[in-house]
Design a protein around this motif. Structure first.
Motif, mmCIF file in Angstrom:
data_model
loop_
_atom_site.group_PDB
_atom_site.id
_atom_site.type_symbol
_atom_site.label_atom_id
_atom_site.label_comp_id
_atom_site.label_asym_id
_atom_site.label_seq_id
_atom_site.Cartn_x
_atom_site.Cartn_y
_atom_site.Cartn_z
ATOM 1 N N CYS A 136 0.880 -1.186 0.000
ATOM 2 C CA CYS A 136 0.000 0.000 0.000
ATOM 3 C C CYS A 136 0.916 1.234 0.000
ATOM 4 O O CYS A 136 0.835 2.097 0.865
ATOM 5 C CB CYS A 136 -0.905 0.009 1.232
ATOM 6 N N ASP A 137 1.783 1.297 -0.976
ATOM 7 C CA ASP A 137 2.913 2.213 -0.931
ATOM 8 C C ASP A 137 2.693 3.493 -1.721
ATOM 9 O O ASP A 137 1.593 3.768 -2.209
ATOM 10 C CB ASP A 137 4.171 1.483 -1.400
ATOM 11 N N ASP A 138 3.765 4.262 -1.857
ATOM 12 C CA ASP A 138 3.703 5.548 -2.539
ATOM 13 C C ASP A 138 3.275 5.398 -4.002
ATOM 14 O O ASP A 138 2.653 6.303 -4.555
ATOM 15 C CB ASP A 138 5.046 6.285 -2.431
ATOM 16 N N ARG A 139 3.573 4.276 -4.623
ATOM 17 C CA ARG A 139 3.131 4.073 -6.011
ATOM 18 C C ARG A 139 1.610 3.958 -6.074
ATOM 19 O O ARG A 139 0.986 4.477 -6.998
ATOM 20 C CB ARG A 139 3.803 2.837 -6.607
ATOM 21 N N GLN A 140 1.016 3.267 -5.113
ATOM 22 C CA GLN A 140 -0.453 3.200 -5.056
ATOM 23 C C GLN A 140 -1.031 4.601 -4.857
ATOM 24 O O GLN A 140 -2.002 4.989 -5.506
ATOM 25 C CB GLN A 140 -0.895 2.283 -3.907
ATOM 26 N N GLY A 141 -0.443 5.351 -3.940
ATOM 27 C CA GLY A 141 -0.908 6.717 -3.705
ATOM 28 C C GLY A 141 -0.805 7.572 -4.953
ATOM 29 O O GLY A 141 -1.688 8.375 -5.256
ATOM 30 N N ARG A 142 0.270 7.377 -5.700
ATOM 31 C CA ARG A 142 0.487 8.165 -6.916
ATOM 32 C C ARG A 142 -0.582 7.880 -7.959
ATOM 33 O O ARG A 142 -1.048 8.784 -8.653
ATOM 34 C CB ARG A 142 1.872 7.854 -7.499
ATOM 35 N N VAL A 143 -0.976 6.618 -8.096
ATOM 36 C CA VAL A 143 -2.015 6.252 -9.064
ATOM 37 C C VAL A 143 -3.313 6.988 -8.734
ATOM 38 O O VAL A 143 -3.967 7.557 -9.618
ATOM 39 C CB VAL A 143 -2.241 4.718 -9.075
ATOM 40 N N MET A 144 -3.677 7.018 -7.458
ATOM 41 C CA MET A 144 -4.912 7.711 -7.064
ATOM 42 C C MET A 144 -4.764 9.215 -7.238
ATOM 43 O O MET A 144 -5.669 9.886 -7.733
ATOM 44 C CB MET A 144 -5.279 7.349 -5.627
ATOM 45 N N PHE A 145 -3.615 9.763 -6.829
ATOM 46 C CA PHE A 145 -3.355 11.193 -6.962
ATOM 47 C C PHE A 145 -3.445 11.629 -8.423
ATOM 48 O O PHE A 145 -4.031 12.664 -8.738
ATOM 49 C CB PHE A 145 -1.976 11.525 -6.378
ATOM 50 N N GLU A 146 -2.890 10.837 -9.333
ATOM 51 C CA GLU A 146 -2.924 11.205 -10.747
ATOM 52 C C GLU A 146 -4.340 11.212 -11.303
ATOM 53 O O GLU A 146 -4.638 11.962 -12.234
ATOM 54 C CB GLU A 146 -2.026 10.265 -11.559
ATOM 55 N N ARG A 147 -5.231 10.420 -10.733
ATOM 56 C CA ARG A 147 -6.612 10.358 -11.210
ATOM 57 C C ARG A 147 -7.527 11.358 -10.504
ATOM 58 O O ARG A 147 -8.523 11.788 -11.075
ATOM 59 C CB ARG A 147 -7.164 8.949 -11.032
ATOM 60 N N LEU A 148 -7.175 11.711 -9.272
ATOM 61 C CA LEU A 148 -8.097 12.528 -8.465
ATOM 62 C C LEU A 148 -7.535 13.887 -8.066
ATOM 63 O O LEU A 148 -8.282 14.728 -7.565
ATOM 64 C CB LEU A 148 -8.489 11.758 -7.191
ATOM 65 N N GLY A 149 -6.251 14.112 -8.253
ATOM 66 C CA GLY A 149 -5.672 15.370 -7.773
ATOM 67 C C GLY A 149 -5.578 15.339 -6.262
ATOM 68 O O GLY A 149 -5.452 14.281 -5.662
ATOM 69 N N GLY A 150 -5.649 16.499 -5.640
ATOM 70 C CA GLY A 150 -5.537 16.567 -4.195
ATOM 71 C C GLY A 150 -4.094 16.735 -3.785
ATOM 72 O O GLY A 150 -3.314 17.432 -4.453
ATOM 73 N N THR A 151 -3.714 16.065 -2.712
ATOM 74 C CA THR A 151 -2.368 16.169 -2.166
ATOM 75 C C THR A 151 -1.851 14.782 -1.845
ATOM 76 O O THR A 151 -2.551 14.008 -1.193
ATOM 77 C CB THR A 151 -2.366 17.026 -0.876
ATOM 78 N N GLN A 152 -0.637 14.495 -2.275
ATOM 79 C CA GLN A 152 -0.007 13.230 -1.924
ATOM 80 C C GLN A 152 1.131 13.509 -0.953
ATOM 81 O O GLN A 152 1.963 14.385 -1.197
ATOM 82 C CB GLN A 152 0.531 12.497 -3.149
ATOM 83 N N VAL A 153 1.152 12.759 0.136
ATOM 84 C CA VAL A 153 2.214 12.837 1.131
ATOM 85 C C VAL A 153 2.914 11.480 1.146
ATOM 86 O O VAL A 153 2.251 10.447 1.283
ATOM 87 C CB VAL A 153 1.651 13.157 2.537
ATOM 88 N N VAL A 154 4.238 11.496 0.999
ATOM 89 C CA VAL A 154 5.003 10.250 0.990
ATOM 90 C C VAL A 154 5.957 10.266 2.175
ATOM 91 O O VAL A 154 6.693 11.235 2.378
ATOM 92 C CB VAL A 154 5.800 10.091 -0.329
ATOM 93 N N ARG A 155 5.917 9.200 2.946
ATOM 94 C CA ARG A 155 6.795 9.054 4.102
ATOM 95 C C ARG A 155 7.479 7.691 4.053
ATOM 96 O O ARG A 155 7.220 6.895 3.168
ATOM 97 C CB ARG A 155 5.978 9.179 5.391
#
Length: 178
Positions: A136-155
């Motif tokens: 459930c990593d930053d790549r998963q977050g990126r896929v959603m961010f690219e489709r929905l916008g908003g803000t992605q935070v990676v730690r």
């Protein structure tokens, strides 16, 4: 209007672990009506039968903040697609929209109507770790961010709480929710 926050736990979890009670207390102290429901069926029961029960169990409006962790974050995608209102904010912690590993993921839909999801949330955040043990990593977050916008935070914070990762406070979430 009463501000409301609903915190959805992850797969196999419950409302009394991780940072859920801490965040609930912080939000309640600021005047939120907070719900941290226990849903043992998250990512066990197929989303097609689970989602209607969950949608009927809560009230959603333009002052609602949704927080989901892991399977609870994946659940938020289906919730946002099918809810009939635009909520204030959604925060997906260790979320995913495609199978993150080889396990069954009944919480996922076959596909998503990204435009509808986006139209049902004013402010959306994706918080993922580069070192998530379940994928459930930053790549998963990126896929959603690219489709929905908003803000992605990676730690680099693992799964942000797990059976072997105590995570009793989550200061970032407290700061992100107004």
């Amino acid at each position: 209007m009463e501000r409301r926050a609903i915190i959805f736990h992850g797969t196999g979890a419950n409302p009394d672990i991780c940072w859920y009670p801490w965040l609930a207390g912080r939000l309640a102290a600021r005047g939120y009506a907070v719900e941290v429901p226990h849903y043992p069926g998250i990512n066990v029961e197929p989303i097609a039968t689970f989602l209607p029960k969950m949608l009927n169990g809560h009230r959603f409006d333009e002052d609602t903040v949704l927080v989901g962790h892991s399977g609870g974050a994946a659940l938020l995608l289906a919730l946002l697609q099918h809810v009939d209102v635009t909520v204030a904010q959604a925060i997906l912690v260790a979320g995913y929209c495609t199978p993150p590993n080889t396990k069954e993921e009944p919480v996922l839909q076959q596909g998503y109507d990204w435009a509808t999801i986006r139209s049902h949330v004013r402010d959306i955040y994706f918080i993922n770790s580069r070192k998530d043990p379940y994928g459930c990593d930053d790549r998963q977050g990126r896929v959603m961010f690219e489709r929905l916008g908003g803000t992605q935070v990676v730690r680099d914070d693992g799964h942000f709480g797990d059976y072997n990762q105590p995570y009793e406070r989550f200061e970032l979430l407290d700061r992100l929710i107004p």
